[in-house]
Design a protein around this motif. Structure first.
Motif, mmCIF file in Angstrom:
data_model
loop_
_atom_site.group_PDB
_atom_site.id
_atom_site.type_symbol
_atom_site.label_atom_id
_atom_site.label_comp_id
_atom_site.label_asym_id
_atom_site.label_seq_id
_atom_site.Cartn_x
_atom_site.Cartn_y
_atom_site.Cartn_z
ATOM 1 N N ASP A 88 0.816 -1.212 0.000
ATOM 2 C CA ASP A 88 0.000 0.000 0.000
ATOM 3 C C ASP A 88 0.850 1.261 0.000
ATOM 4 N N THR A 89 2.111 1.161 0.416
ATOM 5 C CA THR A 89 3.017 2.307 0.463
ATOM 6 C C THR A 89 3.680 2.550 -0.889
ATOM 7 N N GLY A 90 4.074 1.494 -1.556
ATOM 8 C CA GLY A 90 4.731 1.614 -2.848
ATOM 9 C C GLY A 90 6.212 1.915 -2.718
ATOM 10 N N VAL A 91 6.896 1.866 -3.840
ATOM 11 C CA VAL A 91 8.342 2.082 -3.907
ATOM 12 C C VAL A 91 8.594 3.530 -4.325
ATOM 13 N N ASP A 92 9.327 4.265 -3.506
ATOM 14 C CA ASP A 92 9.686 5.646 -3.847
ATOM 15 C C ASP A 92 10.841 5.639 -4.830
ATOM 16 N N LEU A 93 10.748 6.472 -5.844
ATOM 17 C CA LEU A 93 11.821 6.606 -6.819
ATOM 18 C C LEU A 93 12.150 8.083 -6.941
ATOM 19 N N SER A 94 13.406 8.422 -6.690
ATOM 20 C CA SER A 94 13.832 9.814 -6.720
ATOM 21 C C SER A 94 15.205 9.926 -7.371
ATOM 22 N N GLY A 95 15.276 10.667 -8.461
ATOM 23 C CA GLY A 95 16.545 10.871 -9.145
ATOM 24 C C GLY A 95 16.944 9.706 -10.025
ATOM 25 N N ASN A 96 18.156 9.796 -10.545
ATOM 26 C CA ASN A 96 18.693 8.753 -11.414
ATOM 27 C C ASN A 96 18.996 7.541 -10.549
ATOM 28 N N ASN A 97 17.990 6.766 -10.302
ATOM 29 C CA ASN A 97 18.038 5.730 -9.295
ATOM 30 C C ASN A 97 17.776 4.359 -9.922
ATOM 31 N N VAL A 98 18.431 3.357 -9.395
ATOM 32 C CA VAL A 98 18.155 1.977 -9.775
ATOM 33 C C VAL A 98 17.689 1.256 -8.520
ATOM 34 N N ARG A 99 16.537 0.631 -8.589
ATOM 35 C CA ARG A 99 16.033 -0.150 -7.467
ATOM 36 C C ARG A 99 15.825 -1.576 -7.962
ATOM 37 N N LEU A 100 16.313 -2.537 -7.203
ATOM 38 C CA LEU A 100 16.059 -3.949 -7.475
ATOM 39 C C LEU A 100 15.179 -4.466 -6.362
ATOM 40 N N ILE A 101 14.021 -4.983 -6.725
ATOM 41 C CA ILE A 101 13.099 -5.493 -5.724
ATOM 42 C C ILE A 101 12.660 -6.904 -6.087
ATOM 43 N N GLU A 102 12.404 -7.690 -5.057
ATOM 44 C CA GLU A 102 11.929 -9.056 -5.251
ATOM 45 C C GLU A 102 10.447 -9.133 -4.917
#
Length: 133
Positions: A88-102
């Motif tokens: 319900d919160t979600g993944v925050d993305l800010s800037g030139n960012n790489v996120r790896l999530i499972e």
């Protein structure tokens, strides 16, 4: 054990977008690679459903029951620090960012991603779907 893998781009260089849904019935685990542009500032939500027919992932969350769309926001794990991110919160993305999530896709039939609350920038989201059969 063998690893059966499938790589799919779910959102490609877009701002606000909802993927129609990817069939994950035969996969145990999914790793999503979230790549933000230099100015990216947005939220990414992961949606899942355990139904035979693909739901309409574009329906607003408050109208899911009225329209018969049995999807929900899915909890994910950030592979950087093993932190759980509430669906319900979600993944925050800010800037030139790489996120790896499972994403644990056990018993799910459908998976979708939704980029929203966009202040600026674009995002590309690709999934690696694997099973150990």
């Amino acid at each position: 054990m063998r690893r059966v893998a499938d790589r799919v781009v779910l959102i490609d260089k877009a701002a606000t977008s909802v993927h129609a849904g990817y069939r994950v019935t035969d996969y145990k685990t999914c790793v999503l690679s979230i790549l933000g542009s230099l100015t990216a500032n947005m939220k990414i939500f992961i949606k899942g459903a355990a139904v035979d027919t693909r739901p309409d992932f574009t329906v607003q969350s408050g109208r899911r029951q009225v329209t018969g769309n049995a999807w929900d926001y899915i909890d994910v794990v950030d592979l950087e620090d093993n932190a759980s991110i509430d669906g319900d919160t979600g993944v925050d993305l800010s800037g030139n960012n790489v996120r790896l999530i499972e994403v644990n896709t056990n018993a799910l039939d459908w998976l979708s991603v939704h980029s929203t609350n966009v202040i600026a920038g674009t995002v590309t989201i690709a999934g690696l779907f694997v099973t150990n059969e």
